[in-house]
Design a protein around this motif. Structure first.
Motif, short mmCIF file in Angstrom:
data_model
loop_
_atom_site.label_atom_id
_atom_site.label_comp_id
_atom_site.label_asym_id
_atom_site.label_seq_id
_atom_site.Cartn_x
_atom_site.Cartn_y
_atom_site.Cartn_z
N ASN A 8 -27.18 1.81 36.26
CA ASN A 8 -28.24 2.63 35.65
C ASN A 8 -29.18 3.20 36.72
OD1 ASN A 8 -29.77 0.45 36.48
ND2 ASN A 8 -29.59 -0.57 34.49
N TYR A 9 -30.22 3.86 36.24
CA TYR A 9 -31.15 4.53 37.14
C TYR A 9 -31.86 3.55 38.10
CZ TYR A 9 -34.97 7.46 38.77
OH TYR A 9 -35.85 8.14 39.58
N LEU A 12 -29.53 2.68 40.84
CA LEU A 12 -29.35 3.85 41.71
C LEU A 12 -30.55 3.99 42.66
CD1 LEU A 12 -28.03 7.30 41.04
CD2 LEU A 12 -30.46 7.22 41.40
N SER A 198 -28.06 10.96 38.11
CA SER A 198 -28.29 10.00 37.04
C SER A 198 -28.34 10.72 35.69
CB SER A 198 -29.62 9.29 37.30
OG SER A 198 -30.04 8.58 36.16
N ASP A 234 -24.91 6.91 38.48
CA ASP A 234 -24.96 5.83 37.50
C ASP A 234 -23.85 6.07 36.45
OD1 ASP A 234 -25.96 7.77 35.79
OD2 ASP A 234 -27.98 6.93 35.68
#
Ligand code: GLP
Length: 244
Positions: A8-9, A12, A198, A234
């Motif tokens: 996920n963000y 990342l 993302s 992501d």
């Protein structure tokens, strides 16, 4: 190419910050190329935290931002000058004089672009460029086109970019129609590049960038030709990638 698929963000942002921190540690006088947009915000937060904890220093780091809107003053809340200061520079120990951003208010845009390139060259070129990507595959403000634009230049923004970026402005009419951006050659000359993406709005662009034909219609696809490219995506942004 190094491809890192993260969950996920948050992951990342952390991974990207670690890569930048490692690069700064191994060369404290590194010349960084920096992006704006929502994507790098988490990375900047992580780097600010590392700086405050004394894990890295930006004291001797030099930066060049990728792009700037035309016609927005430095004080304008939507200028990239303001973005960089609010979200990164004023929270870290970087020397203000070592940060470079194109002047979107310049009366001589051509000269501004030429001098930016000259300054990059004088600093020995960009060691490490960090990039986001537009929904339409733009990098910096290099929009889909019939050819790859070369060095720093003025560009007319596409309707799709104006619409995507209007979320930061009071109304879509207030989004500048033109911008200044490093060109594809300026980007490809960077010694190392890290591309970040993302969210599902980026999935098509990422698929085309990494697994489609190299075409100026999807400017980021040219990155396939770069010899030192890291891509961090992501799950949502990487959802359409074919796994071999
Ligand atoms: C802008 C910037 C790009 C950036 C892109 C994506 O158009 N000029 O450099 O990569 O937006 O932004 P976001 O990260 O907000 O999706």
């Amino acid at each position: 190419m190094e491809l890192l698929l993260v969950k996920n963000y948050e992951e990342l942002s952390l991974k990207a910050a670690e890569k930048v921190a490692d690069a700064v540690k191994s060369n404290p006088r590194i010349v960084l190329g920096l992006p704006t947009g929502s994507t790098p915000l988490g990375m900047y937060k992580e780097l600010i935290a590392m700086n405050k904890e004394g894990k890295i220093s930006f004291k001797h780091v030099v930066t060049f931002n990728l792009d700037e809107y035309e016609g927005l003053s430095k004080e304008d809340p939507n200028s990239y000058y303001r973005f960089m200061n609010d979200n990164f520079f004023r929270h870290i120990d970087i020397e203000k004089d070592n940060t470079n951003i194109l002047d979107g208010m310049s009366e001589d845009i051509e000269r501004e672009c030429r001098e930016y390139e000259e300054k990059i060259a004088k600093c020995g070129g960009i060691d490490f460029m960090i990039l986001g990507i537009g929904n339409n595959g733009h990098i910096g403000f290099n929009e889909p086109a019939e050819f790859f634009p070369s060095f720093t230049h003025r560009v007319k923004l596409t309707d799709s970019t104006i619409e995507a970026n209007s979320r930061f402005f009071d109304s879509i009419e207030n989004v500048p129609k033109y911008a200044l951006t490093m060109g594809i050659k300026s980007i490809m000359h960077c010694k190392k590049i890290m591309l970040l993406a993302s969210g599902k709005a980026k999935a098509e662009a990422i698929k085309g960038t990494l697994q489609g034909p190299i075409t100026p219609k999807l400017p980021a696809s040219v990155l396939q030709l770069h010899r030192n490219l890291t891509v961090i995506v992501d799950e949502e942004a990487g959802a359409l990638l074919k796994t071999v």
